[in-house]
Enzyme design. Structure first.
Site, PDB file in Angstrom:
ATOM      1  N   LYS A   1       0.842  -1.195   0.000  1.00 48.95           N
ATOM      2  CA  LYS A   1       0.000   0.000   0.000  1.00 48.95           C
ATOM      3  C   LYS A   1       0.878   1.246   0.000  1.00 48.95           C
ATOM      4  CE  LYS A   1      -4.042   1.979   2.424  1.00 48.95           C
ATOM      5  NZ  LYS A   1      -5.000   1.794   3.535  1.00 48.95           N
TER       6      LYS A   1
ATOM      7  N   SER B   1      -9.942   1.935   2.555  1.00 49.57           N
ATOM      8  CA  SER B   1      -9.012   2.668   1.714  1.00 49.57           C
ATOM      9  C   SER B   1      -7.987   1.788   0.991  1.00 49.57           C
ATOM     10  CB  SER B   1      -8.251   3.690   2.551  1.00 49.57           C
ATOM     11  OG  SER B   1      -7.416   3.043   3.485  1.00 49.57           O
TER      12      SER B   1
ATOM     13  N   SER C   1     -10.196  -0.313   6.738  1.00 46.35           N
ATOM     14  CA  SER C   1      -9.556  -0.123   5.437  1.00 46.35           C
ATOM     15  C   SER C   1      -8.896  -1.365   4.848  1.00 46.35           C
ATOM     16  CB  SER C   1      -8.524   0.998   5.516  1.00 46.35           C
ATOM     17  OG  SER C   1      -9.172   2.239   5.443  1.00 46.35           O
TER      18      SER C   1
END
Lengths: 94, 477, 475
Positions: free
Chosen positions: C64, C139, C163
Site C-alpha cells: 500500500k 481505503s 480499510s
C-alpha cells in the site's frame, strides 16, 4: 452552526487556503457531519474515563545511546530546496 | 499613580543527555548544520518517537530540586502549530500531566529570603534553528536542534521587580548547575527565558493585562527588558489607554521592544494526548531514589556553610555561587586551617587569580592542601602576606608545593637570630639620632629603623620580630 | 498454469519441489500487472527491488502506498507528497525483505487512507476486478483489487476503521486487521495513530496466517508495539470449532444491511452451529455511537498527523500567485490547498474543529469517553464469547460515484469495522458468498486482543468447508 467565518477560521488554523466560492460547500458538509457526530451528546459520559490509548502499555523507553544519523546525502535526498547544508524556505519574517 | 510590578518567568532548559529526546541522534551543540538528523527528528512521514529514559529522570531531578510534587502518572501531548523550525507541525510537550508541579525556589533578593513559586516543570522537544539569509532573501533551516530535550520551568507571577526576576534566574541557574543536567549557557541557547509582565495599582489584587517578552539573551538583558516594559505599561495606563495583551520581541541594541505579528500570535494549540507515546508511571520508590541521589542544593548548602563554619552570608553566597569553589572550600576547611582566613583567601586572592585567567577552579593546578599550606606559612610567620600572594600566582600555574616555591624564591623570612642581630646592630650604629629619639620616648621612631632593617634584609624579615629585636637592643645598650 | 493466480503457500510448495523458479513466479505476476492494471488501476507504480540473498519466501507482494520502502516514492496517493522517497524502510518492509519477499510496487488507496472506496486517490480511482464499474472498497482498495486480480500474490494494507477488511470483503479476498500493537507502525504514514494497523490481504486464510507471521512482532521504534512472542500462525490453523463460543451482536443486523449480505452471514452462522460451535446472541449496546466516535478521534489525530505536509522539507511546495504572495504562511496555505484533495481537507478541518478551543470537551473528549464505552462492550462480550461474527460491510461493492457526493453515507459504510479499531482488537474478513450480481460478500470475525490464532483457525474451518475463496474474478 458552521458559518463561512467558522470555515475560514478552521481553514486558517489548518493552514489551508479555501477559495471563497468553496466556503459554503465545505461549511455545509462539515455541518452535516457535526450534526451526525452530535449523536454522542445522547450519552451520559460523566463517570466514564477517556481512552486515548487503547491498551494500558506504559513506560516504553529507549536508552540514552547514540545511533547513526542520516548522511548528508540522505538528509537532502528529498529536500525541496536546499542551500549550503540547510533546508531553504521562503523568508519567514518580511 | 503608584504601580506594583508582577512578573512570571518561563525558562527553557536544554538537557545535556547524550541523545535527543525521541531519537538516537547526538544531542550536541555547534555541529555542522543538519548532520545530526534522522527520520524521527526530521518528522518524516512514518517515523515514530520513543522517549529517552534519561530525559524523564533529568526532569524528575529538576522537579525535585525545585521542591515540586512529581506526578506519578506522566503523559505527553501534542501542541499543534505551524512554523518551519517545527518539522511535524506539532511539538511533543506535556499539557495536563507534566513531570512536576507546585514547587518553589528560595531566592535571596534585596537582602531578604523569598520563595518564588514554581507552577510546573514539563518535558518537551526543542525546535530547529532558522537563519534569515539576506543574500538569498530566504530562510535557511537547521534541524540539528530539533528534538533536543527541554524542561520548561514555569514560575508563579511572584516577582515584583526586574531585580527580583534577575535574582530568581541567578538562583535557578545555580540550582540547575548543581544538578548537572544542563550546561545552562544562555549564549548557546541551552537556557532561555521569556517573561510575562504586568503592572497594577499598588493595593489592587486583580492582575493587570500582561505582555510576554521574548528574545532576551542574557540575565541583564531580561532585567533591562522588564524595566523597559514596566515603564512602557505605566506610560500607557497613565495616558488612559489599556495595555494590549501581546508578545513583544526585545531588541537589545536599540533597547526597545517590537510586537510580534498578529498572525503569529493567534494561537489555538489544540493540545491532545500524543498517541505515539504511551503514558509513564513513576513509583514513590523511584521518586525517592532520585530524591536521595540529589546533590546538596545551593540554598541548603549556603545555610549549612553558615551554620557549620560560621562564615558570613556574604562569603557563603560567593562560595556557593560556584559549586566547585564551594567543594574546594569544604575540602580545605576539613584541614588544619583558620576558616576565616581560608574564606578570605578564596574570595580574595584566589578569586582574583580566577578572574585574571577567566577560568574556574579546575582550570588551576591548585589543590586545597597547597592553599592550606600556603595560608599556614603566613600564619606561622614564614612568609609575608605579600609574598604569599606571589607564591599563589606561581602555584596556581605550576601546581608546585608552596613550601618548595618559598624556598626556591628565597621568600622565607629570616629567622636566623645571628643575622638578624647583626643587621639590628648595624641600623642602631648607623642612626644614633633616631636611637636617641626612641630613648627619649618617641616609640614611633622605631618604625623607621624597622624599615631600614627590612631594606637591608631584602624584605625577608618579619616586621614584628624586627621591631621587638630593635626595642630590646636599645633598651639593653 | 497461471502462476499469478496461485496462493503463496501453493507457490512455496512448487518452489520447494523444484517445479518452478522464483523468477518465473515474478515474471508471471508482472505480466499480469501489465495485462490488467490498466483496467484496475490497482498499482500506482511498480519497480524492481534488489533481490535479497536469503530468499526463503520469494513471494511477489504489493505494498500500500502509505508504507515506506527505502528510496522508493511513497505518496499516500496524494499530490502533496509529490515524489517523496523515504530514506528508510518501514519495519514491515524490513521483515518482508528479510523473508525474501519480492516487492512489486506501490498500491493505490484513498488519499491518506481517507475513504471507503479508493475514489479519493489523486492517482485515479481503482476498479473492482469483479465488476469494473464498482469500487473495490477502501481505503486499501488497490491492495484488495490487486490480490483479487492476480496482480500480486499477496499485499499489505492498513486499517484505521476497516480499510483492510471492507475492501477485502468487496473484492472477495481475506483481510486481517491485527491487534493494535501486534505489527509495528514504524514506517506507516500515520492517519489515526491510535487506530492504525498494517495487515495482510491475501487469497486465502492460510496465506493470511503466513503473511501475518512475517510482519508481526515487537519493535522498539514503535512505543505502542507490544512485546509478545509471535506464534507461527499457519501452524495453528487446523483447530476444531466444536465448543467455540460465537457471539452474534444484534446491533449488527439492523436496517441498512442488504438482504443478500444478511442471508450469507446467517448461513455462515448456521454452518458454525452445525459444526458444534455455541452460538450466542449478544448485545453491543454502544455500536450506534461507533461511527461518530471514530470520525472525531480519527480526524483529530489525522489533522495533526498531516500538519507535517507543509511544503517546507519534502513533497510539494506551491507559492501563491503574486497578489497574495507574502511569505511562509501563504506558502503553507497554498501548498496544502493544492496538495490535498477535498476529503483530506474535510477531515483536516473536522479534526481541527473538534480539537479547537471551546470544542475540545464537547467533541474530542466526549469521543474518547464514548470510545471507552464501546471498548467496554467488546471487553465484556469476550468474557463470554471467543469470536464475534458479523457482516464486514452492510453492502457489497457499490457503484463508482454512488456515494462521493455524500461523505456521511460513505462514512456509514464502515459501521461494522470501526468498533474493532476503537477497541484495538483483531478482526478478519473472509468471503462468505456472493450476491445475485455475482459480487463477493464478506463476513467479519472479531476476537479478543491477541486472539489472532483463534480468528484464523475459525476462518480456516469455514473457508475449507465452504470454498468461496476458490472463485476468482474474471478479468
Amino acid at each position: 452552526m458552521i458559518t463561512n467565518d467558522t470555515v475560514k477560521y478552521i481553514a486558517s488554523l489548518s493552514r489551508l487556503h479555501i477559495d471563497d466560492a468553496d466556503l459554503s460547500r465545505f461549511g455545509g458538509e462539515l455541518q452535516n457531519i457535526l450534526q451526525y457526530v452530535d449523536k454522542l451528546s445522547e450519552l451520559d459520559v460523566s463517570n466514564v474515563p477517556p481512552t486515548s490509548h487503547v491498551f494500558r502499555v506504559e513506560n516504553v523507553f529507549r536508552e540514552d545511546t547514540i545511533l547513526p544519523s542520516l548522511s548528508p546525502v540522505e538528509a537532502f535526498s528529498f529536500a525541496i530546496e536546499s542551500h549550503d547544508g540547510h533546508y531553504k524556505v521562503p523568508k519567514v519574517i518580511e | 499613580m503608584d504601580f506594583e510590578t508582577v512578573i512570571g518567568l518561563e525558562v527553557h532548559l536544554q538537557l545535556n543527555t547524550a541523545t535527543k529526546i525521541f531519537c538516537g541522534c547526538r544531542n550536541d551543540f555547534g555541529l555542522e548544520a543538519n548532520t545530526c538528523v534522522c527520520p524521527v527528528c526530521l518528522g518524516l512521514p512514518g517515523s515514530l518517537p520513543v522517549l529517552n529514559r534519561q530525559v524523564l529522570f533529568s526532569g524528575m531531578k529538576v522537579g525535585l530540586a525545585l521542591n515540586c510534587a512529581i506526578n506519578t502518572f506522566v503523559k505527553f501531548d501534542r501542541k499543534n502549530y505551524y512554523y518551519p523550525d517545527l518539522p511535524k507541525g506539532y511539538q511533543i510537550s506535556q499539557f495536563d500531566f507534566p513531570i512536576a508541579k507546585n514547587g518553589f525556589l528560595p531566592v535571596i533578593t534585596g537582602g531578604q529570603e523569598r520563595r518564588i513559586g514554581i507552577t510546573r516543570a514539563h518535558l518537551e522537544e526543542d525546535a530547529g534553528k532558522l537563519i534569515h539569509d539576506d543574500r538569498t532573501n530566504a530562510t535557511l533551516v537547521d534541524y540539528n536542534r530539533t528534538g533536543t530535550p527541554l524542561v520548561e520551568i514555569v514560575s508563579e507571577p511572584d516577582m515584583r521587580s526586574a531585580q527580583e526576576a534577575y535574582d530568581y534566574l541567578t538562583a535557578l541557574k545555580l540550582t540547575l548547575q548543581y544538578l548537572n543536567v544542563s550546561d545552562c549557557d544562555m549564549e548557546k541557547g541551552s537556557l532561555r527565558c521569556d517573561a510575562n509582565v504586568s503592572i497594577r495599582p499598588r493595593g489592587e489584587s486583580k492582575l493587570g493585562t500582561k505582555t510576554e517578552l521574548k528574545n532576551m539573551n542574557s540575565f541583564s538583558a531580561i532585567r533591562r527588558a522588564i524595566d523597559h516594559e514596566v515603564a512602557s505599561q505605566a506610560r500607557t495606563i497613565l495616558s488612559g489607554k489599556p495595555v494590549v495583551q501581546q508578545t513583544l520581541l526585545w531588541n537589545e541594541e536599540k533597547g526597545m521592544t517590537i510586537p510580534m505579528r498578529s498572525k503569529e500570535q493567534a494561537h489555538d494549540y489544540r493540545y491532545f494526548p500524543e498517541p505515539d507515546l504511551v503514558p509513564f508511571t513513576l513509583t514513590e520508590e523511584q521518586i525517592d531514589a532520585v530524591r536521595r541521589a540529589l546533590p546538596e542544593l545551593p540554598y541548603a548548602r549556603l545555610r549549612r556553610l553558615i551554620g557549620q563554619y560560621g562564615i558570613s552570608e556574604y562569603d557563603g553566597t560567593i562560595l556557593v555561587g560556584d559549586k566547585l569553589a564551594a567543594d574546594f572550600f569544604e575540602t580545605a576547611a576539613a584541614m588544619k586551617v583558620d576558616i576565616k582566613k581560608l574564606c578570605n583567601w578564596m574570595n580574595g586572592p584566589l578569586m582574583k587569580e580566577l578572574n585574571d585567567r577567566r577560568c574556574r577552579i579546575p582550570g588551576l593546578k591548585l589543590t586545597p592542601q597547597d592553599l592550606v599550606a600556603l595560608i599556614n606559612r603566613v600564619e606561622d610567620g614564614t612568609i609575608s602576606n605579600l609574598a604569599a600572594k606571589d607564591v599563589l600566582s606561581d602555584i596556581v600555574e605550576t601546581g608546585k608545593d608552596p613550601n618548595i616555591v618559598i624556598r626556591e624564591k628565597g621568600l622565607a623570612q629570616v629567622s636566623d637570630d645571628a643575622q638578624l642581630e647583626t643587621i639590628v646592630d648595624e641600623v642602631i650604629r648607623e642612626n644614633p639620632q633616631v636611637v636617641e629619639q626612641i630613648r627619649s620616648g618617641k616609640a614611633s621612631a622605631a618604625g623607621f629603623l624597622v624599615g631600614l632593617a627590612m631594606k637591608k634584609m631584602h624584605g625577608k624579615a618579619n616586621p614584628k620580630i624586627l621591631n621587638t629585636a630593635i626595642q630590646r637592643r636599645i633598651a639593653n645598650v | 498454469m497461471d502462476l499469478f493466480a496461485l496462493t503463496a503457500h501453493e507457490i512455496l510448495e512448487l518452489l520447494a519441489n523444484g517445479k518452478v523458479l522464483p523468477d518465473e513466479v515474478e515474471t508471471s505476476v508482472r505480466g499480469r500487472i501489465n495485462a490488467v492494471n490498466p483496467r484496475t488501476n490497482a498499482f500506482i507504480r511498480t519497480y524492481q527491488e534488489n533481490k535479497t540473498p536469503a530468499n526463503a519466501m520469494p513471494i511477489p507482494i504489493g505494498i500500500k502506498d502509505n508504507i515506506c520502502v527505502k528510496g522508493r516514492p511513497v505518496t499516500c496517493a496524494s499530490a502533496i507528497l509529490k515524489d517523496f522517497c523515504p530514506p528508510y524502510d518501514a519495519a514491515v518492509i524490513e521483515k518482508i525483505k528479510a523473508s525474501g519477499g519480492v516487492i512489486l510496487g506501490s498500491l493505490n488507496m484513498d488519499e491518506f487512507a481517507f475513504g471507503s472506496s479508493t475514489e479519493s486517490s489523486s492517482k485515479g480511482i481503482v476498479h473492482n476486478p469483479w465488476d469494473l464499474e464498482r469500487v473495490p472498497g477502501g481505503s486499501s482498495g488497490g491492495s484488495a483489487a490487486a490480490v483479487a486480480a492476480g496482480e500480486a500474490i499477496w499485499a499489505l494494507g492498513s486499517d484505521t476503521g476497516g480499510s483492510i477488511r471492507q475492501p477485502a470483503s468487496f473484492c472477495g479476498v481475506v483481510g486481517l486487521k491485527p491487534t493494535y500493537g501486534r505489527v509495528s507502525r514504524y514506517g506507516l504514514v500515520a492517519f489515526g495513530s491510535s487506530l492504525d494497523q498494517i495487515g495482510p490481504i491475501t487469497r486465502d486464510v492460510t496465506d493470511c496466517a503466513r503473511l501475518l507471521s512475517i510482519i508481526s512482532g515487537f519493535d522498539r521504534r514503535d512505543s505502542t508495539s507490544v512485546d509478545l512472542p509471535v506464534p507461527d500462525y499457519a501452524l495453528g490453523l487446523r483447530r476444531d470449532v466444536r465448543g467455540l463460543r460465537i457471539g452474534i451482536p444484534k446491533e449488527y443486523f439492523i436496517g441498512g444491511i442488504e438482504p443478500a449480505v444478511e442471508k450469507a452471514v446467517r448461513a455462515a452462522v448456521e454452518f458454525f452451529r452445525k459444526e458444534g460451535a455455541v452460538i450466542k446472541d449478544i448485545s453491543l449496546p454502544h455500536t450506534e455511537y461507533a461511527v461518530a466516535t471514530y470520525y472525531i478521534v480519527a480526524t483529530a489525530e489525522a489533522s495533526s498527523n498531516l500538519a507535517r505536509f507543509d511544503g517546507v522539507e519534502y513533497g510539494l511546495r506551491v507559492l501563491p500567485d503574486k497578489p497574495r504572495k507574502t511569505g511562509i504562511v501563504d506558502m503553507y496555505e497554498e501548498t496544502r490547498a493544492r496538495g490535498f484533495g477535498d476529503e483530506a481537507k474535510r477531515r483536516i478541518m473536522l479534526g481541527t474543529y473538534v480539537l479547537s478551543a471551546g470544542y475540545y470537551d464537547a467533541y474530542y473528549l466526549r469521543a474518547l469517553k464514548a470510545r471507552t464505552l464501546i471498548k467496554n462492550d467488546l471487553d465484556k462480550a469476550f468474557t463470554d464469547c471467543d469470536i464475534i461474527l458479523s457482516p464486514t460491510a452492510p453492502t457489497t461493492a457499490f457503484k463508482i460515484g454512488e456515494k462521493t457526493s455524500d461523505p456521511l453515507s460513505m462514512y456509514l459504510s464502515d459501521i461494522f469495522t470501526i468498533p474493532a479499531n476503537l477497541a484495538g482488537i483483531p478482526a478478519i474478513s473472509l468471503p462468505c458468498g456472493f450476491d445475485a450480481g455475482g459480487l463477493p460478500i464478506g463476513m467479519q470475525l472479531m476476537g479478543a486482543p491477541f486472539a489472532e490464532e483463534k480468528l484464523l483457525s475459525t476462518a480456516y474451518a469455514y473457508e475449507q468447508a465452504n470454498g468461496w475463496h476458490s472463485r476468482k474474478a474474471q478479468l
